[in-house]
Design an enzyme around this catalytic site. Structure first.
Site, PDB file in Angstrom:
ATOM      1  N   LYS A  58       6.496   8.440   2.781  1.00 13.92           N
ATOM      2  CA  LYS A  58       6.777   8.138   4.254  1.00 13.92           C
ATOM      3  C   LYS A  58       5.273   8.268   4.827  1.00 13.92           C
ATOM      4  CE  LYS A  58      10.296   7.015   6.734  1.00 13.92           C
ATOM      5  NZ  LYS A  58      11.425   5.983   6.127  1.00 13.92           N
ATOM      6  N   TYR A 112       7.084   3.590  -2.428  1.00 14.66           N
ATOM      7  CA  TYR A 112       8.209   3.978  -1.683  1.00 14.66           C
ATOM      8  C   TYR A 112       9.809   3.365  -2.116  1.00 14.66           C
ATOM      9  CZ  TYR A 112      10.302   6.112   2.576  1.00 14.66           C
ATOM     10  OH  TYR A 112      11.162   6.680   3.310  1.00 14.66           O
TER      11      TYR A 112
END
Length: 542
Positions: free
Chosen positions: A163, A89
């Site tokens: 996510k 991420y």
């Protein structure tokens, strides 16, 4: 069934299939003789990762495992969470997005919805999975406002995938219940649109009534196909994000992480700074540098907290905020303000004597106790600005939150030096501890991963019909309460290494808030109920 189990990432164990399983599924001869444990497989993955120098290439390697063996993927990252979360991420995900059209690989369970053809939306959603009733979390993006890097069209699907991976790692959402969705509304990134390898519609973005109609078609289709799902909106453009959230808040259980998650996360950080500075939140003077989606979300969540603390109306709470955008301080004489900006616009007549485009001049005049960066303007918090702020408040709270790191408004090491160790710092990207005059300062990261996964888990466990302001507030408090600030130099937010523990506490707090608010279908939820809902990456007998 023959060989198909090796192609199913949720069932595939690779070299960990037992001899009995190999016989049962006709895998003899398709795997080496040794039956390995998942721990041995993790060691092999880590060995490969350690020999890959670039973060982007590490991401690609991990993604190859994601496509083939979902359990091994999550088990590896969970074991080396602090090291690998930035790889899957932020900040690496920004580079992944910008290169997605050059490095496309299918089979990531992603769904691409063409906003130019609304009549196909329902069918495409139905094609997404065999058991739509199992889907509990949708992460949806139109790719217009990706991180601090702008419009990347369908490349933004990588944000949704990343996510959801964090939802699983941080809060134990079963990956089979999650679905990433890209709404292809076109792109205004001309270079991307004309690139020979771009995979989205080669059209300028839909706008106005056409855009709104496509969103309406999608919401109604998705609500019908996935009636139990939470709608997580991600990286929509500043002109659309708030409007979509407000329009559909009561129609579907929905949440925008850029607005609400970021805002609640900053509330958690701000509450921690007040425990050190001893300046109550409702007595702060706050400059938010960057008045886009994130900046407005931060102002909204902090003002809501202030209103709760002192029972003051919004008209009083908003006086604490000074929002600064590319044109300077947001004032009521500006004609192109968003709805969110209009709420916080200052009276232009009060600032006629100032150069309101100069952050330094504003700091001198306002004497802020808290300075928050959500601008993506590298180095905006200059030494002169920071020293001026430190001259007027003993423990200045300074939060350069823009990420990736190269877009941060300031470096933590500089802030410590310029304020002689007095600054209370939270950054948007991971930051190494800072040594200054014999003292180590741990730097907390306002990583939304500390908040939104627990919020999502709590919403699912409570079967909440909507996500309320109070649920967000309780999530922020649950994060802040995980921090011990009794020693000098302590981080103001929990470390990434405790994500699962933090998320569990957040989820429980959210469940209790949902029940109290009357939006939960479930009742009498215990800590054990939350714990039992957590999926863990371990191989099961097949």
């Amino acid at each position: 069934m023959k060989n198909k189990i090796l192609q199913n990432p949720y069932l595939n164990k690779g070299t960990a299939f037992t001899y009995a399983e190999r016989q049962k599924y006709e895998l003899d001869g398709l795997l080496p003789s040794e039956v390995e444990t998942i721990d041995t497989q993790i060691l092999r993955v880590k060995e490969v990762l350690d020999n890959i120098p670039e973060a982007l290439e590490k991401n690609y390697y991990l993604t190859s495992i994601y496509r083939t063996n979902r359990t091994l993927y999550f088990a590896t990252i969970q074991k080396y969470l602090t090291e690998l979360l930035p790889i899957i991420y932020t900040p690496t995900i920004g580079d992944v997005v910008m290169n997605a059209h050059k490095h496309f690989e299918p089979s990531t369970d992603a769904v691409y919805i063409n906003a130019f053809r609304p009549e196909t939306m329902k069918r495409k959603l139905q094609n997404a999975c065999e058991h739509p009733e199992k889907i509990k979390m949708l992460v949806i993006t139109d790719g217009e406002g990706v991180l601090g890097i702008g419009d990347w069209g369908v490349n933004g699907i990588q944000i949704a995938i990343g996510k959801l991976a964090v939802y699983t790692l941080a809060a134990g959402l079963d990956p089979e219940t999650c679905l990433p969705i890209a709404l292809d509304c076109g792109t205004n990134n001309k270079e991307l649109r004309e690139h020979p390898l771009y995979l989205g519609e080669r059209k300028e973005r839909l706008t106005g009534m056409e855009y709104d109609a496509s969103i309406e078609s999608f919401i109604q289709s998705a609500k019908e196909v996935f009636p139990e799902a939470v709608f997580h909106f991600e990286d929509f453009g500043r002109e659309n994000a708030s409007r979509i959230l407000e329009t559909y808040r009561d129609q579907v259980c929905s949440f925008n992480d850029d607005i609400e998650g970021t805002g609640a996360m900053v509330v958690a950080a701000a509450l921690a700074t007040t425990r050190v500075s001893k300046i109550p939140l409702d007595k702060q003077r706050i400059i938010i540098f960057g008045a886009g989606t994130a900046g407005i979300g931060i102002a909204n969540q902090i003002s809501h907290e202030m209103m709760h603390i002192s029972q003051q109306p919004f008209e009083t709470a908003k006086q604490a905020f000074y929002l600064v955008d590319k044109n300077g301080l947001i004032t009521n004489d500006m004609t192109d303000l968003t709805d969110g900006q209009q709420k916080y616009a200052r009276n232009e007549e009060d600032f006629t004597h100032l150069d309101t485009t100069s952050l330094l001049e504003l700091v001198k005049a306002i004497k802020p106790t808290m300075l928050i960066g959500a601008s993506g303007v590298t180095g905006a918090f200059t030494e002169e600005v920071v020293r001026e702020m430190a001259n007027n408040t003993i423990r200045p709270a300074i939060l350069p939150l823009s990420n990736p790191t190269k877009l941060a408004e300031a470096k933590a090491s500089d802030l410590i030096t310029w304020t002689k160790g007095k600054a209370l710092i939270v950054t948007g990207s991971p930051t190494s501890p800072v040594e200054y005059e014999g003292q180590t300062y741990e730097i907390g990261q306002a990583n939304n991963a500390l908040l939104y996964p627990g919020l999502g888990l709590g919403t699912i466990v409570s079967r909440a019909q909507k996500i309320t302001s109070q649920m967000l507030r309780e999530a922020a408090h649950a994060v802040s309460n995980q921090v011990n600030l009794t020693h000098k130099g302590a981080a103001l937010l929990p470390p990434v290494s405790t994500l699962l523990e933090t998320s569990t506490q957040v989820a429980y707090a959210v469940c209790q808030a949902a029940i109290k608010e009357g939006v939960a279908k479930a009742e009498n939820i215990t800590q054990e109920d939350v714990q039992s809902a957590i999926w863990m990456p371990v191989y099961k007998e097949v």
